[in-house]
Every structure is written in C-alpha cells, then in structure tokens.
Write a protein that holds these residues in place. Structure first.
Motif, PDB file in Angstrom:
ATOM      1  N   PHE A  29      73.391 -16.886  -8.791  1.00 20.83           N
ATOM      2  CA  PHE A  29      72.873 -18.249  -8.992  1.00 20.83           C
ATOM      3  C   PHE A  29      72.535 -18.909  -7.655  1.00 20.83           C
ATOM      4  O   PHE A  29      71.539 -19.630  -7.546  1.00 20.83           O
ATOM      5  CB  PHE A  29      73.878 -19.118  -9.761  1.00 20.83           C
ATOM      6  CG  PHE A  29      73.622 -19.119 -11.247  1.00 20.83           C
ATOM      7  CD1 PHE A  29      72.462 -19.693 -11.756  1.00 20.83           C
ATOM      8  CD2 PHE A  29      74.499 -18.534 -12.127  1.00 20.83           C
ATOM      9  CE1 PHE A  29      72.197 -19.678 -13.117  1.00 20.83           C
ATOM     10  CE2 PHE A  29      74.247 -18.507 -13.497  1.00 20.83           C
ATOM     11  CZ  PHE A  29      73.091 -19.076 -13.995  1.00 20.83           C
ATOM     12  N   ILE A  30      73.355 -18.671  -6.627  1.00 16.25           N
ATOM     13  CA  ILE A  30      73.127 -19.309  -5.317  1.00 16.25           C
ATOM     14  C   ILE A  30      71.730 -18.969  -4.788  1.00 16.25           C
ATOM     15  O   ILE A  30      70.950 -19.862  -4.436  1.00 16.25           O
ATOM     16  CB  ILE A  30      74.214 -18.875  -4.299  1.00 16.25           C
ATOM     17  CG1 ILE A  30      75.579 -19.426  -4.727  1.00 16.25           C
ATOM     18  CG2 ILE A  30      73.854 -19.334  -2.878  1.00 16.25           C
ATOM     19  CD1 ILE A  30      76.759 -18.893  -3.919  1.00 16.25           C
ATOM     20  N   THR A  31      71.397 -17.677  -4.774  1.00 22.40           N
ATOM     21  CA  THR A  31      70.090 -17.312  -4.204  1.00 22.40           C
ATOM     22  C   THR A  31      68.945 -17.644  -5.169  1.00 22.40           C
ATOM     23  O   THR A  31      67.840 -17.961  -4.716  1.00 22.40           O
ATOM     24  CB  THR A  31      70.054 -15.819  -3.803  1.00 22.40           C
ATOM     25  OG1 THR A  31      70.649 -15.056  -4.850  1.00 22.40           O
ATOM     26  CG2 THR A  31      70.793 -15.581  -2.507  1.00 22.40           C
ATOM     27  N   SER A  32      69.190 -17.600  -6.495  1.00 29.38           N
ATOM     28  CA  SER A  32      68.066 -17.962  -7.391  1.00 29.38           C
ATOM     29  C   SER A  32      67.751 -19.445  -7.306  1.00 29.38           C
ATOM     30  O   SER A  32      66.576 -19.832  -7.326  1.00 29.38           O
ATOM     31  CB  SER A  32      68.286 -17.606  -8.869  1.00 29.38           C
ATOM     32  OG  SER A  32      69.443 -16.908  -9.085  1.00 29.38           O
ATOM     33  N   ILE A  33      68.786 -20.291  -7.204  1.00 29.98           N
ATOM     34  CA  ILE A  33      68.531 -21.734  -7.081  1.00 29.98           C
ATOM     35  C   ILE A  33      67.756 -22.002  -5.790  1.00 29.98           C
ATOM     36  O   ILE A  33      66.800 -22.775  -5.759  1.00 29.98           O
ATOM     37  CB  ILE A  33      69.865 -22.518  -7.107  1.00 29.98           C
ATOM     38  CG1 ILE A  33      70.511 -22.411  -8.497  1.00 29.98           C
ATOM     39  CG2 ILE A  33      69.650 -23.984  -6.727  1.00 29.98           C
ATOM     40  CD1 ILE A  33      71.945 -22.934  -8.566  1.00 29.98           C
ATOM     41  N   ALA A  34      68.148 -21.316  -4.710  1.00 31.74           N
ATOM     42  CA  ALA A  34      67.450 -21.502  -3.436  1.00 31.74           C
ATOM     43  C   ALA A  34      66.006 -21.032  -3.557  1.00 31.74           C
ATOM     44  O   ALA A  34      65.088 -21.689  -3.058  1.00 31.74           O
ATOM     45  CB  ALA A  34      68.170 -20.741  -2.336  1.00 31.74           C
ATOM     46  N   ALA A  35      65.788 -19.898  -4.238  1.00 31.96           N
ATOM     47  CA  ALA A  35      64.428 -19.359  -4.371  1.00 31.96           C
ATOM     48  C   ALA A  35      63.514 -20.373  -5.066  1.00 31.96           C
ATOM     49  O   ALA A  35      62.407 -20.629  -4.584  1.00 31.96           O
ATOM     50  CB  ALA A  35      64.458 -18.039  -5.142  1.00 31.96           C
ATOM     51  N   VAL A  36      63.970 -21.010  -6.156  1.00 30.58           N
ATOM     52  CA  VAL A  36      63.073 -21.954  -6.847  1.00 30.58           C
ATOM     53  C   VAL A  36      62.860 -23.218  -6.020  1.00 30.58           C
ATOM     54  O   VAL A  36      61.779 -23.801  -6.024  1.00 30.58           O
ATOM     55  CB  VAL A  36      63.536 -22.329  -8.278  1.00 30.58           C
ATOM     56  CG1 VAL A  36      63.450 -21.130  -9.196  1.00 30.58           C
ATOM     57  CG2 VAL A  36      64.909 -22.945  -8.316  1.00 30.58           C
ATOM     58  N   ASN A  37      63.902 -23.649  -5.291  1.00 24.44           N
ATOM     59  CA  ASN A  37      63.719 -24.847  -4.465  1.00 24.44           C
ATOM     60  C   ASN A  37      62.762 -24.575  -3.297  1.00 24.44           C
ATOM     61  O   ASN A  37      61.958 -25.432  -2.946  1.00 24.44           O
ATOM     62  CB  ASN A  37      65.064 -25.387  -3.980  1.00 24.44           C
ATOM     63  CG  ASN A  37      65.724 -26.254  -5.041  1.00 24.44           C
ATOM     64  OD1 ASN A  37      65.303 -27.376  -5.291  1.00 24.44           O
ATOM     65  ND2 ASN A  37      66.722 -25.717  -5.722  1.00 24.44           N
ATOM     66  N   TYR A  38      62.840 -23.378  -2.711  1.00 25.10           N
ATOM     67  CA  TYR A  38      61.885 -23.026  -1.654  1.00 25.10           C
ATOM     68  C   TYR A  38      60.480 -22.933  -2.229  1.00 25.10           C
ATOM     69  O   TYR A  38      59.506 -23.336  -1.591  1.00 25.10           O
ATOM     70  CB  TYR A  38      62.291 -21.718  -0.944  1.00 25.10           C
ATOM     71  CG  TYR A  38      63.148 -21.998   0.284  1.00 25.10           C
ATOM     72  CD1 TYR A  38      62.563 -22.483   1.453  1.00 25.10           C
ATOM     73  CD2 TYR A  38      64.524 -21.805   0.273  1.00 25.10           C
ATOM     74  CE1 TYR A  38      63.332 -22.766   2.576  1.00 25.10           C
ATOM     75  CE2 TYR A  38      65.301 -22.088   1.382  1.00 25.10           C
ATOM     76  CZ  TYR A  38      64.701 -22.566   2.537  1.00 25.10           C
ATOM     77  OH  TYR A  38      65.461 -22.846   3.638  1.00 25.10           O
ATOM     78  N   PHE A  39      60.367 -22.415  -3.455  1.00 17.18           N
ATOM     79  CA  PHE A  39      59.055 -22.348  -4.103  1.00 17.18           C
ATOM     80  C   PHE A  39      58.497 -23.767  -4.276  1.00 17.18           C
ATOM     81  O   PHE A  39      57.323 -24.024  -3.990  1.00 17.18           O
ATOM     82  CB  PHE A  39      59.173 -21.627  -5.455  1.00 17.18           C
ATOM     83  CG  PHE A  39      57.860 -21.513  -6.171  1.00 17.18           C
ATOM     84  CD1 PHE A  39      56.855 -20.682  -5.691  1.00 17.18           C
ATOM     85  CD2 PHE A  39      57.609 -22.253  -7.319  1.00 17.18           C
ATOM     86  CE1 PHE A  39      55.631 -20.590  -6.336  1.00 17.18           C
ATOM     87  CE2 PHE A  39      56.392 -22.171  -7.969  1.00 17.18           C
ATOM     88  CZ  PHE A  39      55.394 -21.332  -7.481  1.00 17.18           C
ATOM     89  N   ALA A  40      59.376 -24.691  -4.710  1.00 16.61           N
ATOM     90  CA  ALA A  40      58.949 -26.088  -4.877  1.00 16.61           C
ATOM     91  C   ALA A  40      58.465 -26.662  -3.545  1.00 16.61           C
ATOM     92  O   ALA A  40      57.437 -27.346  -3.482  1.00 16.61           O
ATOM     93  CB  ALA A  40      60.102 -26.927  -5.441  1.00 16.61           C
ATOM     94  N   MET A  41      59.191 -26.365  -2.458  1.00 14.96           N
ATOM     95  CA  MET A  41      58.798 -26.912  -1.150  1.00 14.96           C
ATOM     96  C   MET A  41      57.492 -26.285  -0.662  1.00 14.96           C
ATOM     97  O   MET A  41      56.640 -26.961  -0.107  1.00 14.96           O
ATOM     98  CB  MET A  41      59.927 -26.693  -0.132  1.00 14.96           C
ATOM     99  CG  MET A  41      61.145 -27.566  -0.421  1.00 14.96           C
ATOM    100  SD  MET A  41      62.379 -27.526   0.887  1.00 14.96           S
ATOM    101  CE  MET A  41      63.374 -26.115   0.447  1.00 14.96           C
ATOM    102  N   ALA A  42      57.352 -24.985  -0.921  1.00 14.73           N
ATOM    103  CA  ALA A  42      56.148 -24.277  -0.450  1.00 14.73           C
ATOM    104  C   ALA A  42      54.908 -24.742  -1.190  1.00 14.73           C
ATOM    105  O   ALA A  42      53.802 -24.717  -0.652  1.00 14.73           O
ATOM    106  CB  ALA A  42      56.333 -22.769  -0.624  1.00 14.73           C
ATOM    107  N   THR A  43      55.072 -25.203  -2.437  1.00 12.69           N
ATOM    108  CA  THR A  43      53.912 -25.586  -3.233  1.00 12.69           C
ATOM    109  C   THR A  43      53.710 -27.101  -3.262  1.00 12.69           C
ATOM    110  O   THR A  43      52.925 -27.618  -4.049  1.00 12.69           O
ATOM    111  CB  THR A  43      54.041 -25.044  -4.673  1.00 12.69           C
ATOM    112  OG1 THR A  43      55.322 -25.452  -5.190  1.00 12.69           O
ATOM    113  CG2 THR A  43      53.951 -23.534  -4.714  1.00 12.69           C
ATOM    114  N   GLY A  44      54.481 -27.814  -2.408  1.00 12.26           N
ATOM    115  CA  GLY A  44      54.233 -29.242  -2.247  1.00 12.26           C
ATOM    116  C   GLY A  44      54.937 -30.144  -3.245  1.00 12.26           C
ATOM    117  O   GLY A  44      54.848 -31.367  -3.171  1.00 12.26           O
ATOM    118  N   PHE A  45      55.697 -29.555  -4.201  1.00 13.37           N
ATOM    119  CA  PHE A  45      56.391 -30.389  -5.187  1.00 13.37           C
ATOM    120  C   PHE A  45      57.650 -31.020  -4.587  1.00 13.37           C
ATOM    121  O   PHE A  45      57.950 -32.176  -4.844  1.00 13.37           O
ATOM    122  CB  PHE A  45      56.763 -29.546  -6.426  1.00 13.37           C
ATOM    123  CG  PHE A  45      57.530 -30.314  -7.458  1.00 13.37           C
ATOM    124  CD1 PHE A  45      56.873 -31.199  -8.305  1.00 13.37           C
ATOM    125  CD2 PHE A  45      58.915 -30.170  -7.579  1.00 13.37           C
ATOM    126  CE1 PHE A  45      57.585 -31.924  -9.259  1.00 13.37           C
ATOM    127  CE2 PHE A  45      59.622 -30.884  -8.526  1.00 13.37           C
ATOM    128  CZ  PHE A  45      58.960 -31.768  -9.371  1.00 13.37           C
TER     129      PHE A  45
END
Ligand code: RET
Length: 219
Positions: A29-45
């Motif tokens: 869960f730790i790395t999956s939560i980080a992965a989606v948050n980084y995706f959000a940051m990378a896509t401007g959300f």
C-alpha cells in the motif's frame, strides 16, 4: 514506486501466515499510494498555486495526501516488527498525523512568519515521534530475537536520518520562502527521499522471510 510495488507483490507471493502477510500488505500500500500521488503531480492534478504576500508559490499538495497515509503505514510496519502495543502505535500515528497536518498548514499559510511557525510546530511533533521510536519502540524490539532487534535497529536508523531531512528540504526549498533551494532541486530531493523512505525501507524490511517469521512468533 510502481516497480517497487510490483517487486513487493512478487516477494509476498506464497506467504501464507496471516501475521506475516500484514508486512507485505502494508508495504505494498505504501508504494501504491505514492505511485498514484506522483501520477497526480506529474499530470498537474496534485499541483496548485498559493499566494504568499504578492508572490505565487507552486505547491505540490499531493505530497501531503501521500504522506498522510504512507507515513502512518511505515510506522505501523515498524511497530509490528517491534511488537508494540496498541497505545504505542496510537501515539506514534497520532503524532505523525499531527506532523503532516500542521506541515500542510505550513505549506498553505499566506505569510512567511506563519509558515515558519507552523513548520516549527510540525518539526516539534517529528522530534517527539522520533523520541518515542528511540525510546519505547526500541525497548520493545530488544525483547525480540537478536535478528529482529537488529533489523528493527537498521530500519529505525534509516527512518531517523531520512525523516529529519524532510523539514530541512522544506525550509531550504521554495516553501521556506528563503529561496535557497530552487523548485527543481527541491523536487529532486523529495523524490530521492521518498524513494529511499518507501522502496528502500520496504526492500530492507522484506529482505528476509525468516526474520519476519521470527518477529511474528510469540516469545
Ligand atoms: C514537512 C514540513 C513541515 C515540517 C516537517 C515536515 C515533515 C515531513 C516528513 C515527511 C515524511 C515523509 C515520508 C514519506 C515517504 O515515505 C511536512 C515536510 C517536520 C517527516 C517518510
């Protein structure tokens, strides 16, 4: 973070003991939560602007939604390893949520003075948290087998060093408004810290099944 997640899923395959599975589930869960948050940051959300005086600061708020969930999970991993009781776990997680919450207020505050004040409150919570880690939790871990105590010691030291660097990067970076570290370098520093504190931590924790087995076996 996604590669880390896949690696931990792979390592957890075939683990049948429910108590041991907890370490894998939490770490995945730790790395999956980080992965989606980084995706959000990378896509401007996960990004917004905050006005401090007449200056617009670029804020990656998704860091805080990431940390709000991942830092308690990291502490839960450590607590389960040490065999901590419910009160110790609740204290650590309470301090942690307090630290991230006040850190988020620091990030959104609109004057340099209030930003620094909230940063101080958040850093105070971090210091108390680390004190509990070094005191109560380390004492618990010492009653475990030598290999568990040693793994706990390694992870605890990793947490102390890495977690202390977060407020330093924040205050030197754009959030601190002193303009010492440009946004590019601040972003790079947080990324290295996040990868080490999550994937690095998980690799060390899940490296040996036999140590985890010994951690979940009642003594
Ligand atoms: C902030 C700013 C305000 C002061 C303090 C902070 C601490 C943040 C920490 C974050 C840890 C994150 C981890 C993430 C990934 O695994 C919010 C930067 C004290 C300690 C470990």
């Amino acid at each position: 973070m996604t590669l880390g997640t896949l690696y931990f899923v792979g390592r957890g395959r075939g683990v049948r003991d429910a108590k041991m599975q907890e370490f894998y589930i939490i770490t995945i869960f730790i790395t999956s939560i980080a992965a989606v948050n980084y995706f959000a940051m990378a896509t401007g959300f996960g990004v917004t602007d905050v006005m401090v005086g007449d200056e617009a600061l670029t804020i990656y708020w998704a860091r805080y939604t990431d940390w709000l969930f991942t830092t308690p999970l990291l502490l839960l991993d450590l607590s389960l390893l040490a065999g901590a009781n419910r009160n110790t776990i609740a204290t650590l997680i309470g301090l942690d949520v307090f630290m991230i919450g006040t850190g988020a207020i620091a990030t959104f505050a609109s004057t340099p003075a209030t930003r620094i004040a909230w940063w101080g409150i958040s850093t105070g919570a971090l210091l108390v948290l680390l004190y509990v880690l070094v005191g109560t939790l380390s004492e618990k871990a010492r009653s475990k087998s030598a290999e568990v105590a040693s793994l706990f010691g390694t992870l605890r030291n990793l947490v102390i060093v890495l977690w202390l660097l977060y407020p330093v990067v924040w205050i030197l970076g754009t959030e601190g408004t002193f303009g010492i570290l440009p946004l590019y370098w601040e972003t790079a520093a947080f990324m290295v810290l996040d990868l080490s504190a999550k994937v690095g931590f998980g690799v060390v924790l899940l490296r040996s099944r036999s140590v985890l087995e010994s951690a979940v076996t009642p003594t």
